[in-house]
Design an enzyme around this catalytic site. Structure first.
Site, PDB file in Angstrom:
ATOM      1  N   GLU A 129     144.031  68.370 137.158  1.00  0.00           N
ATOM      2  CA  GLU A 129     143.766  69.742 137.613  1.00  0.00           C
ATOM      3  C   GLU A 129     143.998  70.758 136.484  1.00  0.00           C
ATOM      4  OE1 GLU A 129     146.252  71.646 140.899  1.00  0.00           O
ATOM      5  OE2 GLU A 129     144.256  72.422 141.371  1.00  0.00           O
ATOM      6  N   GLU A 130     145.097  70.620 135.802  1.00  0.00           N
ATOM      7  CA  GLU A 130     145.426  71.603 134.761  1.00  0.00           C
ATOM      8  C   GLU A 130     144.406  71.563 133.628  1.00  0.00           C
ATOM      9  OE1 GLU A 130     147.714  69.386 135.925  1.00  0.00           O
ATOM     10  OE2 GLU A 130     149.327  70.554 136.837  1.00  0.00           O
ATOM     11  N   ASN A 133     140.715  58.607 141.361  1.00  0.00           N
ATOM     12  CA  ASN A 133     142.054  58.217 141.816  1.00  0.00           C
ATOM     13  C   ASN A 133     142.853  59.426 142.302  1.00  0.00           C
ATOM     14  OD1 ASN A 133     141.248  55.699 140.942  1.00  0.00           O
ATOM     15  ND2 ASN A 133     142.275  55.899 138.964  1.00  0.00           N
ATOM     16  N   TRP A 134     142.295  60.084 143.274  1.00  0.00           N
ATOM     17  CA  TRP A 134     142.893  61.289 143.869  1.00  0.00           C
ATOM     18  C   TRP A 134     144.311  60.978 144.396  1.00  0.00           C
ATOM     19  CZ3 TRP A 134     142.549  62.251 149.630  1.00  0.00           C
ATOM     20  CH2 TRP A 134     143.082  63.506 149.979  1.00  0.00           C
ATOM     21  N   CYS A 185     146.740  59.668 142.884  1.00  0.00           N
ATOM     22  CA  CYS A 185     147.279  58.378 142.432  1.00  0.00           C
ATOM     23  C   CYS A 185     147.878  58.428 141.036  1.00  0.00           C
ATOM     24  CB  CYS A 185     146.183  57.313 142.475  1.00  0.00           C
ATOM     25  SG  CYS A 185     145.472  57.140 144.106  1.00  0.00           S
ATOM     26  N   ASP A 196     138.782  68.273 142.389  1.00  0.00           N
ATOM     27  CA  ASP A 196     139.948  68.670 141.597  1.00  0.00           C
ATOM     28  C   ASP A 196     141.154  68.074 142.303  1.00  0.00           C
ATOM     29  OD1 ASP A 196     142.213  70.069 140.713  1.00  0.00           O
ATOM     30  OD2 ASP A 196     141.657  71.930 141.737  1.00  0.00           O
ATOM     31  N   ILE A 203     135.098  62.881 135.851  1.00  0.00           N
ATOM     32  CA  ILE A 203     134.557  63.626 136.991  1.00  0.00           C
ATOM     33  C   ILE A 203     133.825  64.877 136.513  1.00  0.00           C
ATOM     34  CG2 ILE A 203     135.245  65.009 139.015  1.00  0.00           C
ATOM     35  CD1 ILE A 203     137.472  62.868 139.427  1.00  0.00           C
TER      36      ILE A 203
END
Ligand code: AR6
Length: 513
Positions: free
Chosen positions: A312-313, A427-428, A430, A294, A284
């Site tokens: 995210e991290e 794959n938000w 997931c 994010d 992404i």
């Protein structure tokens, strides 16, 4: 599809009928207003090459603003004499102005002004990093050369931030714009743990609905992920003191009242309204020109200052300016999202989670917009966590995820049928959050249709998922399926007594009927 293909104008032209989305239209430029706080003087000649001057305002020490360590209100009483109060900032200045040669002296300096934690903070991870994990020469260089510059950066806070930073609270539609140098100074203060009351999430703290921003939890963490994150942070400091960044970053909180979210059942837009591109190779963060999602925690940044090292991290340590959002972004409610425009990437990485590693410098060549921001929009969207996967198959949860995605995707949309930039997602919810990618991809597609944005979906190496999404999408187009129809079919699937492995097979049958 190779990853460089997606970056070309020709690619966008063929996919979406326009040249690169960023060439189409910018996000609204930075302009001071009731809902937008600008912490610097906007240059009237549009010249962002000069250092931008801080905006002058009045120091605020209240529940609506960030309590800065350099505030005159940040005071402490000397032992046995409650009458005599001293400025905490003077203590911080004196502690950090003494030479710091190693991690123990770093801890000692911090404990001078965080004296309540003398028995608690050990900074085990920091000692391990500088004494064992990192190259000896690099550690020495850090303490000899970089750290004194980081101290200067931290102590320049009162010169760089001269007006109050509002807290971005739940239910608000507000933005804050900073210069990158202001963010660097705030970041350096978090690094030295100088923010008052921002160490841990305590139940009785006035910041209990905000993520802790001081780095103490990171320093007291452990394991290779924390070590690699420390490399990213040290690398960032090593870069910025030599070459001071002069751009701008905007943080916007967006909220939609639940009643203003679409009535999904009766949405008549066809799925074909949204062009979809699916790819398994690209990440992404490499989808330049798009709104990059994010996969957030409702407390923005998630485990970035603890042990987390997933999407995210990793994004936050690669673009450390994002970490400053922890200072002012209250926990997100179900119909809220946060967009950050303009942050710069400084590091590259390899691996993921347990295998995550800092892998070197990243020269961010992303062009700037007319407000001096990198043309990079990152959208923090927190999915729902499903420790029991079956829980995601209910109307309540389907609506929750649709409304959340719609809230984010509809930021800065106009009445035009198609809005650019498109959304780059995947794959938000997931991975760590246990959602199902076949379901989530369709929910995000539906939200994109309603928001009027194209969508690029990156399956993170999963070729089967890439092909399955393409097949179902083409079928939905062929049969001219609308949002409302797809929504109803998804809810039927949720209620049906079927194994949860075959959503797309179920939909194929339904659509063909
Ligand atoms: N590009 C594309 N896809 C990716 C990328 C990437 N760079 N990285 C991961 N994926 P996850 P969540 C895919 O677990 O489930 C954090 O702690 C990959 O398939 O990060 O929403 C947050 O702070 C991966 O399994 O997101 C939250 O607390 C999937 O995306 C929590 O995790 C999901 O990535 C959010 O968990």
């Amino acid at each position: 599809m190779s990853s460089d293909k997606i970056l070309t104008d020709d690619f966008f032209k063929s996919m979406f009928g326009v040249h690169s989305p960023w060439l189409c239209r910018e996000f609204p430029s930075v302009a001071e207003g009731e809902s937008h706080t600008v912490l610097y003087e906007i240059p009237s000649d549009g010249n962002f090459n000069e250092t931008l001057k801080p905006k002058i305002g009045e120091d605020k020490w209240d529940q609506d603003h960030v309590k800065l360590p350099c505030s005159a209100h940040n005071v402490y009483a000397i032992e046995d004499n409650d009458e005599k109060v001293l400025k905490k900032w003077d203590l911080i200045k004196s502690a950090l102005s003494k030479p710091i040669h190693n991690s123990q002296e770093f801890l000692d300096a911090v404990l001078t002004y965080q004296s309540g934690f003398k028995e608690i903070w050990k900074f085990k991870a920091l000692h391990k990093f500088f004494n064992e994990y990192w190259d000896e020469a690099e550690s020495k260089k850090f303490f000899d050369i970089t750290l004194p510059e980081v101290v200067k950066l931290a102590l320049s806070l009162p010169d760089l931030i001269k007006s109050p930073i509002p807290l971005l609270k739940q239910g608000e539609n507000k933005s804050i714009s900073f210069t990158q140098l202001q963010l660097a100074s705030l970041f350096a203060n978090a690094f030295f743990c100088t923010f008052p009351e921002r160490n841990n999430k305590r139940r009785d703290s006035e910041y209990k609905t905000y993520p802790p921003v001081n780095f103490n939890s990171l320093y007291d963490g452990g394991g290779p992920k924390v070590m690699e994150k420390l490399k990213c942070i040290c690398h960032y400091f090593g870069r910025i003191y030599k070459d001071k960044p002069n751009g701008v970053v905007t943080f916007s909180r967006h909220h939609i009242p639940i009643d203003d979210c679409p009535d999904w059942n009766s949405c008549s837009s066809k799925i074909s309204k949204t062009k979809l591109f699916v790819d398994s190779d690209t990440l992404i963060e490499d989808a330049s020109g798009c709104i990059q999602v994010d996969f957030a925690n409702k407390y923005i940044g998630g485990g970035v200052l603890r042990r987390g090292a997933v999407q995210e991290e990793i994004r936050f340590v690669s673009n450390p300016e994002l970490i400053v959002s922890l200072l002012f972004a209250e926990v997100m409610a179900p119909t809220e999202a946060i967009m950050i425009i303009g942050s710069e990437r400084f590091s590259t990485h390899s691996g993921y989670s347990m295998t995550f590693k800092w892998s070197g410098d990243y020269k961010d060549e992303t062009p700037r917009d007319s407000s001096g921001r990198r043309r990079c929009a990152i959208l923090a969207l927190d999915a729902k966590r499903f420790p029991k996967p079956e829980e995601q198959y209910t109307k309540e949860m389907v609506d929750r995820e649709l409304n959340k995605a719609y809230t984010g995707f509809s930021i800065h949309t106009t009445k035009e049928v198609i809005n650019f930039p498109g959304v780059a997602t995947g794959n938000w919810g997931c991975g760590a959050f246990g959602g199902n990618a076949r379901l989530k991809s369709l929910l995000q597609l539906i939200a994109c249709v309603e928001a009027g944005r194209p969508m690029a979906y990156y399956t993170f190496g999963d070729v089967e998922l890439r092909d399955d999404i393409n097949i179902i999408y083409n079928l939905l187009i062929e049969y001219e399926i609308t949002v409302g129809e797809l929504y109803k079919n998804i809810l039927e699937y949720c209620q049906a007594d079927v194994p949860r492995t075959n959503l797309y097979d179920y939909l194929k049958e339904k659509v063909k009927k």
